[in-house]
Design a protein around this motif. Sequence first.
Motif, PDB file in Angstrom:
ATOM      1  N   GLY A 154       3.053   3.173   7.660  1.00 16.94           N
ATOM      2  CA  GLY A 154       3.247   1.965   8.460  1.00 16.94           C
ATOM      3  C   GLY A 154       1.963   1.195   8.669  1.00 16.94           C
ATOM      4  O   GLY A 154       1.972  -0.034   8.810  1.00 16.94           O
ATOM      5  N   ASN A 155       0.823   1.899   8.685  1.00 23.75           N
ATOM      6  CA  ASN A 155      -0.481   1.250   8.815  1.00 23.75           C
ATOM      7  C   ASN A 155      -1.071   0.854   7.467  1.00 23.75           C
ATOM      8  O   ASN A 155      -2.187   0.325   7.401  1.00 23.75           O
ATOM      9  N   GLY A 156      -0.329   1.118   6.395  1.00 17.63           N
ATOM     10  CA  GLY A 156      -0.785   0.714   5.082  1.00 17.63           C
ATOM     11  C   GLY A 156      -1.620   1.730   4.355  1.00 17.63           C
ATOM     12  O   GLY A 156      -2.351   1.378   3.422  1.00 17.63           O
ATOM     13  N   PHE A 157      -1.495   3.012   4.714  1.00 22.14           N
ATOM     14  CA  PHE A 157      -2.265   4.064   4.062  1.00 22.14           C
ATOM     15  C   PHE A 157      -1.333   5.069   3.390  1.00 22.14           C
ATOM     16  O   PHE A 157      -0.280   5.407   3.931  1.00 22.14           O
ATOM     17  N   LEU A 158      -1.741   5.540   2.215  1.00 18.75           N
ATOM     18  CA  LEU A 158      -1.067   6.661   1.570  1.00 18.75           C
ATOM     19  C   LEU A 158      -1.993   7.856   1.691  1.00 18.75           C
ATOM     20  O   LEU A 158      -3.049   7.913   1.049  1.00 18.75           O
ATOM     21  N   PRO A 159      -1.648   8.832   2.560  1.00 21.20           N
ATOM     22  CA  PRO A 159      -2.591   9.917   2.863  1.00 21.20           C
ATOM     23  C   PRO A 159      -2.687  10.962   1.752  1.00 21.20           C
ATOM     24  O   PRO A 159      -1.688  11.369   1.162  1.00 21.20           O
ATOM     25  N   PHE A 160      -3.924  11.370   1.483  1.00 25.60           N
ATOM     26  CA  PHE A 160      -4.211  12.501   0.610  1.00 25.60           C
ATOM     27  C   PHE A 160      -4.988  13.519   1.437  1.00 25.60           C
ATOM     28  O   PHE A 160      -5.076  13.406   2.647  1.00 25.60           O
ATOM     29  N   ASN A 161      -5.587  14.501   0.792  1.00 22.57           N
ATOM     30  CA  ASN A 161      -6.191  15.611   1.526  1.00 22.57           C
ATOM     31  C   ASN A 161      -7.369  15.146   2.399  1.00 22.57           C
ATOM     32  O   ASN A 161      -7.380  15.351   3.602  1.00 22.57           O
TER      33      ASN A 161
END
Length: 414
Positions: free
Chosen positions: A35-42
């Motif tokens: 929703g904040n525009g981030f695709l999380p990785f490790n």
Amino acid sequence: MATISYGQEPKLKKQDSTQRAQDSIKKADFLKNIGNGFLPFNYFNADLRYLIKFNQYEGIRTGLGGETNDKFSKRFRINSYIVYGFRDKNLKYKIGGGFRINETTSTWINLAYTDDLQETGSSNFLTDKRFFTFFEPRLLNIDLFHRHITKSISAEHKFTKNLVSELQLAVSKIDPTYQYNFVLDDNSFQNYDLSIAKLSLQWSPFDTYRKGKNDVIETKEGYPKFTLQLTQGFKSVFGSDFNFSKLDFRTVHQFNHINESFTNITLVAGIAGGETPITHLYHAYPNNIRKETILQRFSVAGLNSFETMYFNEFFSDKFSTLQLKHTFRRFKITERFRPQLVLISRYALGDMNSIDRHEGISFNTLNNLYSESGFEINKLLLGFGLSFAYRYGGYHLPNLEDNIAFKFTFNISI
């Protein structure tokens, strides 16, 4: 006879319950990041804002960007991006990072080197929360940009949970991508250097918070909110060419009604004095392209823009805008088809001193009251809707069609 023992069953149920709770937290964190525009990785969150965009100067703009997350470090962060414009055939990039010096007050020192474009006449508040949308409607039709190479250092600090601040010191090389001369005394500047200090304060007195496991979490967004920003340009500091001052203010208030409808009021004002080039003056968030017919101008409506105001039509060194929106409760036609009606009125007023300083670009001023009203019908299909706006009052145009903006909207929530 076989003996069956249930001694371990409560423990398994407890483990299952704990696992489900952990999975739920992970899912909530993932959706919050998206929703904040981030695709999380490790250790790194990819920034979706830089994947692909479009505007009239760069054409397709695409690239990669992101920032480190708490798994990498809670005291240090790196945030950078690199993008390429296929029409102007230029790379743009930012190299930045920061370090925290106080956890209680969330005090960070940030450093950045940026080589990119910025819309002429745009004005942003340093303390604004990160805003992400899958695409930015106004960006599609913007053609007036200036290039800036900026070195900056800034400090973020929370005086209280409800009062946040940011101080920034920056030096920039400004090069308009269009024909423009800033005339001052006997000198004419096509490009110039600026040294600028900014102080931004955001006060949200009615927001409420609770203490989370690792940080403070906002539980209720309250109104009104107030944002104030002071800007000072220093002549002859690090080779700066101009001395000028700016004061920007914004307040947002929302009235929530018992029938799930709400009314939003946004007031924005700004004033610039001294030797201020047009790159650092104000437009009034226009979002209309110059085409002959209504259908040729059919595009995407913005979130807080003037839909009937043409791009580059007005510039001001002092201005104010008032936007009124009333959003009705969604109409339940079927379980899945629930459109929403929004009534909108917008007003703008402004002025410009020393217009003859700005050569190579023609524009009007907002000495008379600019008015437009209309409506949106949102969420008709897959987040898409329609909007209609009509321009009237002091800047009503002779040709009726030129006062009408008919566009589609896009609203989606995660």
